[in-house]
Motif scaffolding. Structure first.
Motif, PDB file in Angstrom:
ATOM      1  N   VAL A  87       0.836  -1.207   0.000  1.00 49.15           N
ATOM      2  CA  VAL A  87       0.000   0.000   0.000  1.00 49.15           C
ATOM      3  C   VAL A  87       0.861   1.244   0.000  1.00 49.15           C
ATOM      4  N   VAL A 101      -8.152   2.471  -2.337  1.00 51.46           N
ATOM      5  CA  VAL A 101      -7.420   1.212  -2.236  1.00 51.46           C
ATOM      6  C   VAL A 101      -8.217   0.304  -1.327  1.00 51.46           C
ATOM      7  N   VAL A 103      -8.254  -3.108   0.503  1.00 52.23           N
ATOM      8  CA  VAL A 103      -7.420  -4.214   0.968  1.00 52.23           C
ATOM      9  C   VAL A 103      -8.347  -5.319   1.419  1.00 52.23           C
ATOM     10  N   VAL A 130      -7.801   4.279   1.998  1.00 47.03           N
ATOM     11  CA  VAL A 130      -7.524   2.850   2.120  1.00 47.03           C
ATOM     12  C   VAL A 130      -8.541   2.256   3.059  1.00 47.03           C
TER      13      VAL A 130
END
Length: 702
Positions: A87, A101, A103, A130
Motif C-alpha cells: 500500500v 485502495v 485491501v 484505504v
C-alpha cells in the motif's frame, strides 16, 4: 513487454479491470480502472512488483488515467506487513489519480487496531483512501459485474488469455513500429536525391527486417479478434470487458494498420520501380551481351570464312563449319527472341519514361541481329551456290572423261548399223557435254554475281583479295572445261568423219553385194522366163527388142556395182583399212556378168535365127502358086529347112559358161513347146514345096 515483466505478470497475476458504473447501479459515480494486486504466501519482491506496476500503468491512455484508479490488494494469502508495504509503495508507483485502495482481508484478520490506525494515520500522506474489507463485502464499493469470481463477482476473466493477447499486441506494436520506420526510410530515400542516391539508399535498406505481409496479417487477425469479442459479447464463452478497448488499444491497432498499409503500398511501388529498373538494367545488360558477341566473336568467325572451296568435298567441309557457326549464333538469336518479347511486354506496359530507352534498345538489338542473320544467310547461299557449281563441274568433268575415253578407243564396228548406233551415242554424249557446259556457265555466272554483290561491310573488312581468288578459281574452272570440251569436239569431228566414211564404205559394200544379187536375179530371170521365140517374125522382133532393153538394165546394174566397188577401194585407202566384203564381191560380180553376157548372146542368136526363120517361112507361105518365079526359087526351101534344123538344134543345146558349167533355158517342156511350133511351121513350108512341085510334073505330059 519484456521477458521479466511477462514472468512477473504470470506469477503475480496482477491485472487491470476497467469499471464503468452505470447511473442506476453502484455507489461509485465515476468510471475508472480497477487494479488487482494478488499477494501470496511466498516472499514478495517489492522491486518485482514495482516493475510490474510500472508496465501496467504504462498501458492506459492519459484520458483513462484521468478517471482515476481503484486498487484491490488481495491480502488474504499474505501477511499484514507485506500488505502495508504494498500500500505504501502505491504512493510512489501509482499516480495521484488513485482514489481508493481496497485491501481484502483474510478470514483470520490481523490486529484490527494496528491496521486501522496505521492506514488512518497515513491517509493525508498517502493521498488516497484505504479501506479494509472482506471479499464478500467488496461489492459495496464495486459492482459484482466488475469483480472476478475470486471476489464474488461475475466478471469472467482469464489472466493467461489476456496475457497472451497482450503479447500478440506488444509484438505487433513493436514489429509494426519498427517496420514503419524501415519502410519510411526506404520510401523517403527513394523520393529524394539523385538517381544514384536513390539506388544507393534502396540498396542499403531495400529488404525490411520483417515480412510486411506477415505483420499486416497479424494486425488484421488481432483487430478481427478484438472486434469479434466486442460485438459478440459472451457468445464466444468469454464475457466482454471494457478493458479490451483501453488495454488492447483497438484504435491503436487500426492506426498502425492504416500506416502500415500506406507505407507498404509506397514500398510496393518502390519495389515495382526498382524491379522495373532492375529488369531494364538486366535487359540492357543482356542486349549488350548479345550485341557485343555478334559484333565481336560472331563477326570474327565470319571474317575468317571467305573461301568457297575448290571441290565438292572442300565446299561441304566449309558448309559444315558454317553450320557450326550458325549453331552458335542460334543460341544468341534465341536470347534475342526472348529479349524482344520482354521488351515488347515492357512497351505494352506503357511507362512513358522508359519508352524511348526501350525502343532504342529494341532497335539496336534488331539491327545487329538482322544484319548478322543476313550475313549468315548470304554466306550459306554462297556456299550452296559454290557446292552446286563444283557438283556441275565434277559431272561435266566425268562426262568429258567418258567422251574422251570413247574417242580414244579405235572403232571396229561389225556393220553400218552398229556404226550408226555408235555415232548416235557419240552425238548424244557431245550434246550432254554441251548442256553440262551451259549449266556450268550459268552456275558460275550466278556464283560470280553473288560474289560481286558481296560488299566490304558484309564482314567488316575489304574482301577484294579474297573475292579475286574465288573469281579466278571459278573462271579457271570454266575455261578449263571449255578447253577440254573444245578438244573433245575436234576429236568428235574427226571421229564423225571417219565413222561417216565407214558408214559409206559399208553402204557401198552392201549396195555392191545387192548389185550382184540383182544381176544374179536378172540372169535367173533370163534363163527361166525369157524362153519364147515368137510365133511369127513380128513377135520375135518384139521379143528381141525387149531383150536388148533387158540387157541394158543388166548393164546398168553391172556398171553400178563396179562404181560401188571402186568407191570402196577409195574409202578403204582413206580409212587405211581392208574391206572385208569387197574382196570377193568383185569376182562374183564379174562372174555373174560373164554368165549373163554368154546367156544374153545365146538368147540374141536364137531370137535372130528365129526372126530369119519366120521371115523366110512367111514369105514362102505367102507366095501364090501361079507366080512363075516360085518355081525358080526352090533353093529357098532348102535354106529354110537348114535354118529350122539349126534352130531346133540350138534349143536342145545348153549354155556353156566360161567356168565350164552349163545351164538350159527354161524347162524341157518349155523347149519342147517352142520346138514343136517350129516343126509345124517347117511342115507347112514342106507342104508348100510339094504343092509347087506337082504342077511342074503335070505340065510335060500335057
Amino acid at each position: 513487454l519484456n521477458c521479466k515483466v511477462f514472468l512477473l505478470l504470470k506469477r503475480h497475476h496482477i491485472n487491470f479491470v476497467i469499471t464503468f458504473f452505470s447511473e442506476t447501479g453502484g455507489k461509485d459515480r465515476r468510471s475508472g480502472l480497477i487494479l488487482t494486486i494478488p499477494l501470496c504466501l511466498e516472499q514478495t519482491s517489492m522491486d518485482e512488483l514495482s516493475v510490474t506496476l510500472d508496465y501496467l500503468l504504462s498501458i492506459p491512455s492519459e484520458k483513462c488515467k484521468a478517471r482515476g484508479f481503484t486498487v484491490i490488494v488481495d491480502g488474504r494469502k499474505s501477511q499484514w506487513n507485506v500488505v502495508k508495504t504494498v500500500v505504501l509503495m502505491l504512493q510512489n508507483v501509482v499516480p495521484a489519480e488513485v482514489s481508493l485502495v481496497c485491501v481484502v482481508k483474510p478470514d483470520e484478520f490481523w490486529d484490527k487496531k494496528v491496521t486501522h490506525f496505521c492506514f488512518w494515520k497515513e491517509k493525508d500522506r498517502l493521498g488516497f483512501e484505504v479501506i479494509l474489507v472482506s471479499a464478500n463485502k467488496l461489492t459495496r464499493y464495486i459492482e459484482p459485474c466488475q469483480l472476478t469470481e475470486d471476489f464474488g463477482g461475475t466478471l469472467t476473466y482469464d489472466h493467461m488469455d489476456w496475457l497472451n493477447k497482450r503479447l500478440v499486441f506488444e509484438k505487433f506494436t513493436k514489429e509494426s513500429t519498427s517496420l514503419l520506420d524501415e519502410l519510411a526510410l526506404i520510401n523517403n530515400g527513394s523520393d529524394k536525391g539523385t538517381q544514384q542516391e536513390q539506388e544507393r539508399s534502396i540498396d542499403l535498406n531495400f529488404l525490411p527486417s520483417v515480412d510486411p505481409e506477415t505483420v499486416l496479417q497479424t494486425g488484421h487477425e488481432l483487430l478481427s479478434e478484438l472486434q469479434q469479442r466486442r460485438f459478440n459479447g459472451s457468445d464466444g464463452g468469454v464475457s466482454w470487458s471494457p478493458m479490451d478497448d483501453e488495454l488492447l488499444a483497438q484504435p491503436q491497432v487500426m492506426k498502425l494498420l492504416d500506416s502500415l498499409r500506406e507505407q507498404y503500398t509506397r514500398y510496393q511501388e518502390v519495389c515495382r520501380q526498382r524491379s522495373k529498373r532492375t529488369q531494364l538494367e538486366e535487359i540492357q545488360q543482356k542486349v549488350m551481351q548479345v550485341v557485343n558477341w555478334l559484333e565481336g566473336p560472331g563477326s570474327e568467325q565470319l571474317r575468317t570464312q571467305w573461301g568457297i572451296g575448290d571441290s565438292i568435298r572442300a565446299s561441304q567441309a566449309l558448309q559444315q563449319k558454317h553450320e557450326e557457326i550458325e549453331s552458335q549464333h542460334s543460341e544468341w538469336f534465341a536470347v534475342y527472341v526472348e529479349l524482344n518479347q520482354q521488351i515488347a511486354a515492357l512497351l505494352n506496359a506503357g511507362d512513358e519514361e522508359d519508352l524511348v530507352e526501350l525502343k532504342a534498345l529494341q532497335q539496336q538489338l534488331s539491327d545487329v541481329c538482322y544484319r548478322q542473320a543476313s550475313q549468315l544467310e548470304f554466306r550459306q547461299n554462297l556456299l550452296q551456290a559454290a557446292l552446286e557449281f563444283h557438283s556441275v563441274a565434277q559431272d561435266l568433268s566425268q562426262q568429258l572423261d567418258g567422251l574422251l575415253g570413247m574417242l580414244c578407243v579405235d572403232v571396229a564396228p561389225a556393220d553400218g548399223a552398229s556404226i550408226q548406233q555408235t555415232l548416235k551415242l557419240l552425238e548424244e554424249k557431245l550434246k550432254s557435254v554441251d548442256l553440262g557446259l551451259q549449266g556450268l556457265r550459268e552456275k558460275g555466272q550466278s556464283l560470280l554475281d553473288q560474289i560481286s554483290n558481296q560488299a566490304s561491310w558484309a564482314y567488316g573488312k575489304d574482301v577484294t583479295i579474297e573475292n579475286k581468288e574465288n573469281v579466278d578459281h571459278i573462271q579457271g574452272v570454266m575455261e578449263d572445261m571449255q578447253l577440254r570440251k573444245q578438244r573433245c569436239e575436234d576429236m568428235v569431228d574427226v571421229r564423225r568423219l571417219k565413222m561417216l566414211q565407214m558408214v559409206q564404205l559399208f553402204k557401198c559394200e552392201e549396195d555392191a553385194a545387192q548389185a550382184v544379187e540383182w544381176l544374179s536375179e536378172l540372169l535367173d530371170a533370163l534363163l527361166k522366163t525369157h524362153i519364147r521365140l515368137g510365133d511369127d517374125a513380128q513377135e520375135t522382133k518384139v521379143l528381141l527388142e525387149k531383150h536388148r532393153k533387158f540387157v541394158d538394165v543388166a548393164q546398168s546394174t553391172y556398171d553400178y556395182g563396179r562404181q560401188l566397188l571402186q568407191a570402196t577401194v577409195v574409202l578403204c585407202q582413206s580409212l587405211r583399212c581392208t574391206s572385208r566384203s569387197s574382196g570377193d564381191t568383185l569376182p562374183r560380180l564379174n562372174r555373174v556378168w560373164k554368165q549373163f553376157t554368154v546367156t544374153s548372146e545365146e538368147r540374141v542368136h536364137r531370137l535372130e535365127t528365129a526372126v530369119a526363120f519366120h521371115s523366110t517361112a512367111e514369105k514362102i507361105l505367102q507366095e501364090c502358086p501361079e507366080q512363075p518365079e516360085a518355081f525358080n526359087e526352090m533353093d529357098q526351101f532348102d535354106e529354110i529347112e537348114a535354118v529350122g534344123k539349126s534352130l531346133l538344134d540350138r534349143l536342145t543345146v545348153p549354155v556353156v559358161y566360161p567356168d565350164g558349167s552349163e545351164q538350159y533355158f527354161g524347162s524341157p517342156s518349155d523347149m519342147a513347146s517352142a520346138a514343136e511350133h517350129i516343126r509345124e511351121k517347117m511342115k507347112l513350108v514342106s507342104l508348100k514345096k510339094q504343092q509347087l512341085r506337082q504342077p511342074e510334073a503335070t505340065t510335060p505330059e500335057s
